[in-house]
Scaffold this motif. Structure first.
Motif, PDB file in Angstrom:
ATOM      1  N   LEU A  53      -4.093 -54.657 -56.433  1.00 48.88           N
ATOM      2  CA  LEU A  53      -5.071 -53.876 -55.680  1.00 48.88           C
ATOM      3  C   LEU A  53      -6.201 -54.768 -55.172  1.00 48.88           C
ATOM      4  N   SER A  54      -5.850 -55.983 -54.776  1.00 45.27           N
ATOM      5  CA  SER A  54      -6.827 -56.923 -54.236  1.00 45.27           C
ATOM      6  C   SER A  54      -7.109 -56.582 -52.777  1.00 45.27           C
ATOM      7  N   ASP A  55      -8.001 -57.366 -52.168  1.00 49.37           N
ATOM      8  CA  ASP A  55      -8.334 -57.146 -50.758  1.00 49.37           C
ATOM      9  C   ASP A  55      -7.149 -57.419 -49.845  1.00 49.37           C
ATOM     10  N   ALA A  56      -6.354 -58.440 -50.173  1.00 50.66           N
ATOM     11  CA  ALA A  56      -5.179 -58.767 -49.374  1.00 50.66           C
ATOM     12  C   ALA A  56      -3.969 -58.011 -49.905  1.00 50.66           C
ATOM     13  N   ALA A 175       5.364 -63.432 -47.116  1.00 60.10           N
ATOM     14  CA  ALA A 175       4.235 -63.490 -46.186  1.00 60.10           C
ATOM     15  C   ALA A 175       4.726 -63.757 -44.769  1.00 60.10           C
ATOM     16  N   HIS A 176       5.806 -64.546 -44.649  1.00 64.56           N
ATOM     17  CA  HIS A 176       6.333 -64.857 -43.319  1.00 64.56           C
ATOM     18  C   HIS A 176       6.813 -63.593 -42.609  1.00 64.56           C
ATOM     19  N   SER A 177       7.553 -62.748 -43.335  1.00 65.04           N
ATOM     20  CA  SER A 177       8.045 -61.515 -42.711  1.00 65.04           C
ATOM     21  C   SER A 177       6.905 -60.559 -42.402  1.00 65.04           C
ATOM     22  N   GLN A 178       5.898 -60.504 -43.281  1.00 62.33           N
ATOM     23  CA  GLN A 178       4.751 -59.633 -43.029  1.00 62.33           C
ATOM     24  C   GLN A 178       3.956 -60.122 -41.826  1.00 62.33           C
ATOM     25  N   MET A 179       3.849 -61.448 -41.681  1.00 61.27           N
ATOM     26  CA  MET A 179       3.138 -61.986 -40.521  1.00 61.27           C
ATOM     27  C   MET A 179       3.922 -61.692 -39.243  1.00 61.27           C
ATOM     28  N   SER A 180       5.251 -61.780 -39.307  1.00 61.89           N
ATOM     29  CA  SER A 180       6.067 -61.468 -38.133  1.00 61.89           C
ATOM     30  C   SER A 180       5.910 -60.005 -37.744  1.00 61.89           C
ATOM     31  N   LYS A 181       5.884 -59.123 -38.753  1.00 59.60           N
ATOM     32  CA  LYS A 181       5.659 -57.704 -38.460  1.00 59.60           C
ATOM     33  C   LYS A 181       4.288 -57.482 -37.834  1.00 59.60           C
ATOM     34  N   GLY A 182       3.294 -58.200 -38.367  1.00 54.51           N
ATOM     35  CA  GLY A 182       1.949 -58.072 -37.808  1.00 54.51           C
ATOM     36  C   GLY A 182       1.888 -58.541 -36.368  1.00 54.51           C
ATOM     37  N   CYS A 183       2.561 -59.662 -36.069  1.00 53.90           N
ATOM     38  CA  CYS A 183       2.579 -60.155 -34.683  1.00 53.90           C
ATOM     39  C   CYS A 183       3.279 -59.158 -33.765  1.00 53.90           C
ATOM     40  N   LYS A 184       4.362 -58.574 -34.241  1.00 49.95           N
ATOM     41  CA  LYS A 184       5.062 -57.571 -33.437  1.00 49.95           C
ATOM     42  C   LYS A 184       4.180 -56.346 -33.229  1.00 49.95           C
ATOM     43  N   LEU A 185       3.494 -55.935 -34.295  1.00 42.31           N
ATOM     44  CA  LEU A 185       2.601 -54.780 -34.187  1.00 42.31           C
ATOM     45  C   LEU A 185       1.467 -55.060 -33.210  1.00 42.31           C
ATOM     46  N   TYR A 186       0.931 -56.293 -33.254  1.00 40.71           N
ATOM     47  CA  TYR A 186      -0.140 -56.634 -32.317  1.00 40.71           C
ATOM     48  C   TYR A 186       0.377 -56.651 -30.885  1.00 40.71           C
ATOM     49  N   LEU A 227      -5.136 -58.479 -36.632  1.00 46.14           N
ATOM     50  CA  LEU A 227      -5.356 -59.921 -36.580  1.00 46.14           C
ATOM     51  C   LEU A 227      -5.869 -60.460 -37.912  1.00 46.14           C
ATOM     52  N   LYS A 228      -6.708 -59.681 -38.575  1.00 44.59           N
ATOM     53  CA  LYS A 228      -7.227 -60.103 -39.877  1.00 44.59           C
ATOM     54  C   LYS A 228      -6.092 -60.235 -40.891  1.00 44.59           C
ATOM     55  N   ASN A 229      -5.164 -59.267 -40.903  1.00 43.89           N
ATOM     56  CA  ASN A 229      -4.033 -59.325 -41.827  1.00 43.89           C
ATOM     57  C   ASN A 229      -3.099 -60.488 -41.501  1.00 43.89           C
ATOM     58  N   ILE A 230      -2.888 -60.750 -40.212  1.00 46.24           N
ATOM     59  CA  ILE A 230      -2.023 -61.862 -39.810  1.00 46.24           C
ATOM     60  C   ILE A 230      -2.587 -63.182 -40.314  1.00 46.24           C
ATOM     61  N   LYS A 231      -3.879 -63.351 -40.201  1.00 46.14           N
ATOM     62  CA  LYS A 231      -4.506 -64.597 -40.657  1.00 46.14           C
ATOM     63  C   LYS A 231      -4.351 -64.768 -42.165  1.00 46.14           C
ATOM     64  N   LYS A 258      -3.675 -68.152 -31.413  1.00 45.48           N
ATOM     65  CA  LYS A 258      -3.195 -67.729 -30.102  1.00 45.48           C
ATOM     66  C   LYS A 258      -3.462 -66.247 -29.877  1.00 45.48           C
ATOM     67  N   LEU A 259      -3.249 -65.444 -30.916  1.00 42.31           N
ATOM     68  CA  LEU A 259      -3.474 -64.002 -30.778  1.00 42.31           C
ATOM     69  C   LEU A 259      -4.955 -63.699 -30.594  1.00 42.31           C
TER      70      LEU A 259
END
Length: 775
Positions: A53-56, A175-186, A227-231, A258-259
């Motif tokens: 239950l952390s911030d990230a 984290a890689h898959s979550q970042m990819s999902k975030g980029c797709k969502l953005y 963008l915050k989650n992607i970073k 880039k985003l």
């Protein structure tokens, strides 16, 4: 998007419940040797909840890093505990007055280093409390004294291992898959905003356009969180793939960079549309679609043939069509061209002006380096002070919590200290709001645990099963605005301590003792926060407004120098002023968010929510506009010697604006720092400002003060003057060159520059007006 977010949180909740279930089954039914080394199951639960239950949002890389942080905290605690036992002795540590002092000193040692993470500090704080209170509970007669830290370490390790298993099963959460999902969502969000921009340009009237602009603003806010989650996820990839640490800088560029650049340009398009005076803009839907094909290709790359077809798109601007109403559309097109990476001809010219650019950039670089060293020295001193203040706060809060917790109930003296241990943060926080959320979470979790104990009274072996739905609910509480992380964490821990343990006495008595001890800890937590940071967030927010105004004046001053000198050094100074303004705006946003949660105190002024949101919006727009000005001047730097643009007229207008702004800002800074409502009214009467500031309204009476400062008429006069000068410069460029691309790029750069400067002046006036209402 909402369905996707809901499913993500449900997945996190199930994994959190799995981790807690692993701890429950291990401590209740695990092998006896294993249970022998995990004699503090409460701390196993605490470790698991703090990780999940952390911030990230935890991923495999995040949990791996957390396991390292937990290990480091454990080694710290073991070393401190063993040294204290050897120096003082277990019998002395069993004294109820010596133990709190030892906790305070150990907490100071743990809190002072800046290199350790917040999770490391919190885990170490909790372990210190458990170790030293255990000495007090057993009056220093703990069998195998040197094994006590080992038992605490074993319980902590169980929580970390359970978290690691939960993030790997049934499949790894990477984290890689979550970042990819975030980029797709953005990307989906950005494309939706582009479609919204088309609808805004084609709106049948201004009212419809304003509604669509508001929707676009909500999409922009959602993109900011994405963008915050992607970073965050990108920072954890190196823990999953260690080989990425050895790649060159060029190979491991942060995709969030880039985003962020893409989002910056999208905000520019949104700003341009928000500045248009009338709708529709007289462009066909097909023309708009073709115009925005470049940004779409940038966001979602398509085939090479599509890219080539877009390279032929250009914009040929006629001087006769220039007007103040056309400047926002010019800026809109300028942002589109930046998406496509155009203005190459202008930038190439800037690199070949007799080699002067390179020579001019050498000296400012050296000067900037020396300034950076001075800044670093000041920063080191400031950080040392901040570290000392934080360590002192932790020491006082934990020491008092353990002292009063032991005095109230020696056997349950752990819980007041643990409540403080999981509450401490290095910066400011909404202290009373956090304390309220934690107390409510503790009460709700304890009540839920008691109800389940009553229901499963005859099935005591299975009463840990009701933990699963409660943990899932606690995860959703953690993401709610009402309870947030403090309420979600304490709600989960309170139920776990009742339903996931044995041999703690009657559940009702334990629950009551837990609530009382938690209240003692929260009182000590509030006392420590107020002692170290006595200033109210509202007061700090008003002070931060003064800093923002100073940074704004620096930006205006740098802008005047840019119009006078037009070299790379003054552009770099403008960029530094923009960075300073942005940092103060971020601080203002934090303080304002905290201030709006403060309880209402008689005779002290509260913040006006709507006014502060508008104020933050204006400051943020000015920050973006300064960047666009820097980019425009950079594009024009190669052609300025032959441009023959009458910058002297622009400099005169900007300097007049600056001279009017200075005394107004000075007065507003004095008013904004007034704390008392009665003193504020006297100050306003003295300044002859007839505003009902708390109601956010303006009376019909004349007030002479604001008339002395810049007004909207100054902005309109500047826009008209700039357009006239721009027409003259465009005509001269058309006569001196036959390159259509060069002419259109130059005219577009100048038009967007005029828009940015006039809009910056307009936002400055909006800030001045808003401050009189807000403060």
């Amino acid at each position: 998007m909402r369905d996707t977010t809901w499913l993500e949180r449900l997945g996190l909740a199930l994994r959190t419940a799995m981790a807690c279930l692993i701890v429950s089954l291990t401590t209740l039914y695990g092998p006896k040797p294993l249970r022998h080394f995990t004699t503090f199951p409460a701390f196993s639960y605490l470790t698991t909840i703090l990780i999940w239950l952390s911030d990230a949002e935890p991923t495999y890389g995040e949990v791996l890093k957390c396991c390292l942080d937990v290990s480091y905290a454990t080694f710290q605690t073991i070393a401190i505990a063993l040294v204290s036992v050897l120096v003082v002795g277990p019998a002395s540590l069993g004294n109820g007055l010596v133990a709190p002092v030892a906790v305070a000193l150990a907490s100071f040692i743990v809190a002072f280093p800046v290199s350790t993470s917040l999770l490391t500090k919190r885990i170490a704080f909790g372990q210190i409390v458990v170790v030293y209170v255990t000495f007090v509970v057993f009056n220093g007669e703990v069998a195998h004294v040197f094994m006590l830290p080992v038992h605490v370490a074993g319980s902590t390790a169980l929580g970390a291992i359970a978290s690691l298993i939960a993030v790997l099963l049934p499949f790894p959460r990477l984290a890689h898959s979550q970042m990819s999902k975030g980029c797709k969502l953005y990307a989906e969000n950005a494309l939706e905003r582009l479609n919204m921009f088309v609808e805004i340009m084609m709106a049948r009237d201004n009212t419809t356009a304003q509604v669509l602009i508001a929707r676009a603003a909500s999409l922009s806010a959602a993109a900011k969180n994405t963008l915050k989650n992607i970073k965050i996820h990108h920072e954890r990839i190196s823990w999953e793939r260690p080989d990425t640490r050895f790649l060159s800088r060029k190979q491991k560029l942060d995709p969030a960079e880039k985003l962020h650049a893409t989002d910056f340009l999208l905000r520019g398009l949104e700003l341009a549309l928000g500045s248009c005076s009338s709708f529709p803009q007289g462009m066909s839907r097909d023309e708009l679609t073709r115009l925005l094909e470049g940004p779409r290709t940038h966001i979602a790359p398509r085939s090479e043939s599509t890219l080539k077809s877009q390279d032929s798109l250009g914009w040929h601007h006629e001087a006769e069509s220039l007007s103040t109403a056309a400047l926002p559309v010019c800026f809109f097109r300028y942002c589109v061209e930046l998406f496509r990476g155009d203005f190459l001809s202008l930038r190439q010219d800037s690199k070949s002006v007799n080699g002067r650019t390179t020579e001019e950039e050498i000296h400012p670089a050296n000067e900037g380096l020396s300034m950076a060293r001075k800044f670093w020295d000041i920063l080191c001193v400031w950080m040392a002070r901040e570290r000392f203040v934080f360590a002192f706060k932790c020491s006082i809060s934990l020491g008092l919590a353990v002292l009063f917790g032991i005095l109230y109930n020696k056997n349950n003296g752990y819980w007041s200290g643990l409540t403080v241990a999981i509450s401490l943060v290095s910066g400011r926080q909404a202290t009373l709001t956090v304390a309220n959320s934690r107390l409510q979470g503790t009460a709700m979790g304890s009540v839920y645990g008691l109800i389940c104990c009553s229901v499963f009274q005859r099935l005591e072996e299975f009463r840990f099963l009701p933990l699963l739905p409660w943990i899932i609910l606690a995860v959703f509480m953690r993401h709610s605005k009402v309870y947030g992380q403090p309420g979600g964490v304490t709600a989960a821990i309170a139920a776990l301590l009742i339903l996931g343990r044995r041999n703690y006495g009657a559940p009702t008595e334990f629950a009551i003792a837990r609530i009382v001890e938690a209240s003692i800890g929260l009182l000590c937590f509030v006392f420590g926060e107020i002692l170290v940071t006595p200033a109210r967030a509202a007061t700090l927010a008003r002070t931060e407004i003064s800093h923002c105004l100073d940074a704004l004046l620096d930006c205006i001053q740098s802008l005047v120098l840019c119009s006078e000198q037009k070299n790379q050094k003054v552009v770099a100074d403008l960029r530094k002023s923009q960075v300073k303004l942005k940092s103060h705006v971020e601080a203002l946003e934090r303080f304002a968010a905290e201030a709006l949660t403060e309880p209402k105190i008689p005779f002290l002024r509260r913040l006006n929510t709507d006014s502060y949101n508008r104020l933050l919006g204006s400051f943020s727009k000015i920050s973006d506009l300064c960047l666009y000005v820097c980019d425009g001047l950079k594009n024009l730097s190669g052609v300025q010697p032959t441009l023959a643009f009458p910058w002297d007229n622009i400099t005169h207008e900007l300097r007049a604006f600056q001279e009017k702004l200075h005394p107004s800002v000075k007065c507003l800074k004095e008013i904004s720092q007034t704390k008392s409502q009665a003193r504020l009214q006297k100050e306003l009467q003295k300044r002859k400002i007839c505003h009902d500031v708390e109601a956010g309204t303006t009376s019909n009476d004349n007030y002479s003060y604001m008339e002395l400062g810049p007004s909207q008429a100054d902005v309109e006069r500047f826009s008209v003057s700039f357009v006239m000068l721009l027409k003259e410069a465009t005509d001269k460029i058309s006569c001196n060159t036959a390159d259509d691309a060069f002419k259109s790029e130059t005219a577009l750069c100048l038009s967007s520059l005029g828009f940015c400067i006039s809009r910056l002046m307009q936002e400055t006036i909006c800030i001045m007006t808003e401050i009189t209402h807000t403060t």
